[in-house]
Design a protein around this motif. Structure first.
Motif, mmCIF file in Angstrom:
data_model
loop_
_atom_site.group_PDB
_atom_site.id
_atom_site.type_symbol
_atom_site.label_atom_id
_atom_site.label_comp_id
_atom_site.label_asym_id
_atom_site.label_seq_id
_atom_site.Cartn_x
_atom_site.Cartn_y
_atom_site.Cartn_z
ATOM 1 N N ILE A 20 0.996 -1.278 -0.189
ATOM 2 C CA ILE A 20 0.045 0.098 0.011
ATOM 3 C C ILE A 20 0.728 1.229 0.111
ATOM 4 O O ILE A 20 0.669 2.195 -0.652
ATOM 5 C CB ILE A 20 -0.927 -0.011 1.095
ATOM 6 N N ALA A 21 1.957 1.343 0.782
ATOM 7 C CA ALA A 21 2.686 2.450 0.746
ATOM 8 C C ALA A 21 3.676 2.489 -0.419
ATOM 9 O O ALA A 21 3.806 3.957 -0.764
ATOM 10 C CB ALA A 21 3.847 2.093 1.884
ATOM 11 N N ILE A 22 3.949 1.486 -1.306
ATOM 12 C CA ILE A 22 4.529 1.462 -2.460
ATOM 13 C C ILE A 22 3.513 2.109 -3.557
ATOM 14 O O ILE A 22 3.757 2.933 -4.104
ATOM 15 C CB ILE A 22 4.970 0.084 -3.166
ATOM 16 N N ARG A 23 2.455 1.679 -3.628
ATOM 17 C CA ARG A 23 1.436 2.389 -4.391
ATOM 18 C C ARG A 23 1.200 3.681 -4.317
ATOM 19 O O ARG A 23 1.038 4.509 -5.112
ATOM 20 C CB ARG A 23 -0.162 1.492 -4.102
ATOM 21 N N ARG A 24 1.301 3.983 -3.072
ATOM 22 C CA ARG A 24 0.997 5.543 -2.609
ATOM 23 C C ARG A 24 2.044 6.433 -3.264
ATOM 24 O O ARG A 24 2.070 7.494 -3.419
ATOM 25 C CB ARG A 24 0.447 5.819 -1.286
#
Length: 398
Positions: A20-24
């Protein structure tokens, strides 16, 4: 929809949170087609951090990597696209694009994070894999040219099956759309130049009005699908731009129309082009105008190999996803170029979205990232397994 997710699910909360952090991060720093330099380096770094080997291929942007043994054994490819769109974001998210006029409005950040998740999961069981999984992080999908760049650099060499996906906002998280045969349309760009004879607006009989010709042509083109294409086939002709004139009292010399033609059937693609040319030339001759047509060939239709689609469906069941037969889409995808070389399947992953693709407020429900990562882990394993048993022999030659 895209704000913090409560109650992380699955067997690996830490990895899900990382994805999720990567996507953001990707969402905050979007890059357009063939400009994905920072995105490319970030993907390389994330892959290095989990000890996944990178292939040294002549790509300015984009990444190709591998997991598993190279010899002997089959090779299965998984593909994600990485580029953004020239759209000003209007989501209001805390991690909204920090780059004016650029946005991940088609969910390629979601695709990339999902494939990175699948890569991490597959790396953990690398010694158990029955072959090699090749990861394609492809640039320039939005321009319809990135897949050809990947193919040209040799990234498909040795690949027997390829799989990809696109997020689908109108499907709920946990649902996947899998369809054998045609799934997404081919696309052609169309430009029509109509040359008339300029004259004063008060004496139109002294000239040839290209705007009038344009009006007749636009109406006539709408009959191509309704009266020349079978009702059970799918085709769309859209005129999206009209440019003519620069003042109120002069009939101009030139009018320019631009638009797009989309079809699911290869025969319809050929026929519609021929019919448009016939109609355009006929109307121009009727009014005494000159006409010039220019076509830009985009990707062909995405056409899923049946056995590959069957494997995709079985993997979805194993991953606990609800499988549906989706309606074909008249959007296009350059994943189709891969399918001209390798048998494969493209699927729709449900994301419970709030808007359709390319909307300035588009986003995805991030709960779908983990489900997608686990699905592609299962899909790669199953595809390698199927390619090592006799029943899969037909896939290699379809």
């Amino acid at each position: 929809m895209g704000e913090p997710v409560d109650g992380l699910h699955g067997a690996d909360d830490e990895l899900e949170a990382k994805l999720i952090a990567i996507r953001r991060q990707l969402h905050r720093y979007p890059e357009l087609a063939n400009e994905e330099y920072a995105t490319t380096e970030a993907i390389r770094e994330w892959l290095r951090n989990v000890d996944i080997r990178l292939l040294d291929l002549p790509l300015a942007t984009g990444v190709v990597a591998e997991i598993g043994r190279q010899e002997p054994g089959p090779v299965v490819a998984l593909r994600a696209d990485i580029d953004a769109l020239p759209i000003q974001e209007a989501t209001g998210l805390s991690y909204a694009s920090s780059v004016a006029g650029k946005m991940h409005a088609c969910g390629h950040d979601f695709h990339t994070a999902s494939l990175l998740g699948a890569a991490t999961l597959l790396k953990r069981k690398e010694k158990e894999l029955r072959g090699c999984v090749r990861l394609l992080f492809q640039p320039a999908e939005e321009k319809g040219i990135g897949a050809q760049q990947i193919i040209k650099c040799g990234a498909l060499d040795g690949v027997q099956l390829i799989f990809g996906m696109h997020n689908k906002p109108d499907l709920p998280v946990g649902t996947i759309g899998i369809r054998p045969g045609s799934l997404m349309s081919s696309v052609n760009g169309l430009r029509i130049e109509i040359k008339g004879v300029s004259t004063h607006a008060a004496i139109p009989h002294a000239g040839v009005d290209p705007i009038l010709v344009s009006a007749h042509l636009i109406i006539a083109l709408q009959t191509v699908v309704s009266r020349n294409v079978s009702a059970v086939d799918s085709a769309v002709i859209s005129i999206t731009q009209i440019h003519a004139g620069n003042t109120w009292n002069v009939i101009p010399e030139l009018a320019v129309l631009e638009g797009t033609v989309r079809t699911l059937q290869p025969d319809s693609r050929i026929f519609i082009r021929q019919r448009i040319e016939e109609i355009a030339k006929g109307i121009a001759a009727t009014f005494g105008a000159e006409i010039k047509l220019r076509w830009t060939d985009g990707p062909p239709a995405v056409h899923n190999n049946k056995l590959a689609a069957d494997i995709a469906g079985l993997a979805a069941q194993q991953a606990g996803l609800h499988v549906i037969l989706p309606e074909p889409s008249t959007a296009s995808e350059d994943f189709a170029y891969y399918q001209q070389h390798v048998a494969g399947a493209f699927v729709f992953m449900g994301t419970s979205g709030n808007h359709e693709w390319h909307h300035p407020a588009f986003t995805v429900n991030e709960r779908a990232i983990w489900k997608s990562a686990r699905y592609f882990e299962a899909l790669a394993e199953l595809a390698l397994l199927k390619l090592t048993i006799p029943e899969a022999e037909e896939i290699k030659h379809t």
